[in-house]
Design a protein around this motif. Structure first.
Motif: not given
Length: 262
Positions: A22-31
């Motif tokens: 749902p949130d690409l930027e949050a995914g980039k931060r997590f991974y």
């Protein structure tokens, strides 16, 4: 070039994985924090490899290939993240199996009792993708390479190492995938990175059959602590398998994957 910097994959070998979030930027931060990945572009179609426009049926199955970003480890492609185009679709990691002819493989899948969830879809010159489901409904991807053959690094820390199918009927799963990918699974040069197991060995009965993407880590305990610190959670505590020490986790948006220590 080292073996883990693969430049080509034979049919039936897992060659790529992506997450629809749902949130690409949050995914980039997590991974990025969990695996040390860096990313091309911002998912808006302007960031280099992996941000090409998808032709054909690009919206089918809730999947899009026009706004994804490539994750890299030490400059080599290791996965992709993409924003979901349909909020009704699951937040999920998908494993892709290599094929030289995605349309021919799609026909063999339907003939064997599976179904095509998303018809073959071109992603500019990068390749052609499709989504399929086996007779029990487990979804997997197909990838016919263009300029992008798949993982540039694998089998090492922070990269793809294994895909496990959790099925209700493992004998039927072995027959289905053995028919599709016999050489990759059982041939003299087989390197499948792909196993089949009973769903009930790990998950509750209400869980549907599915593929679980595994990423390798140096220390399983430290990886689980990092997942929690980054907003994810442990779904299945660590357990032993024939291919390593595994735990199933959920990221900060609900996508499940496994971390594996060998």
């Amino acid at each position: 070039m080292a073996d883990n910097r693969a430049s080509a994959y034979t049919e039936g070998v897992p060659c790529w994985a992506d997450a629809q979030l749902p949130d690409l930027e949050a995914g980039k931060r997590f991974y990025g924090a969990l695996f040390g990945w860096t990313f091309d572009g911002n998912g808006e179609g302007d960031g280099g490899e992996g941000n090409g426009k998808a032709g054909g049926n690009s919206g089918n199955g809730g999947k899009t290939y026009d706004r994804f970003v490539v994750a890299r480890l030490e400059g080599e492609p290791v996965a992709a993240l993409a924003p979901k185009t349909d909020g009704r679709m699951p937040t999920v990691w998908t494993v892709y199996f290599a094929t030289p002819d995605v349309r021919a493989l799609a026909a063999r899948i339907t003939a064997a009792g599976g179904q095509i969830v998303m018809p073959p879809t071109r992603a500019d010159g990068f390749g052609t993708a499709a989504l399929a489901a086996d007779p029990e409904g487990a979804v997997f991807g197909l990838w016919q390479p263009g300029s992008h053959p798949g993982f540039g690094r694998r089998h090492e820390e922070g990269t793809f190492v294994w895909a496990q199918l959790y099925a209700r009927d493992t004998e039927a799963a072995n027959a289905f995938y053995g028919g599709l990918f016999h050489d990759a699974l059982f041939g003299p040069d087989a390197e499948p990175d792909f196993g089949r197991a009973s769903l009930l060995d790990v998950f509750p009965a209400e869980m549907p059959p599915h593929f679980l993407v595994h990423f390798r880590v140096a220390d399983l305990g430290e990886a689980l602590e990092a997942v929690g610190r980054l907003g994810g959670r442990v779904q299945v505590p660590p357990f032993r398998t024939s291919y390593g020490h595994v735990a199933v986790v959920v990221d900060n948006q609900g996508a499940s994957f496994a971390v594996l220590q060998r």
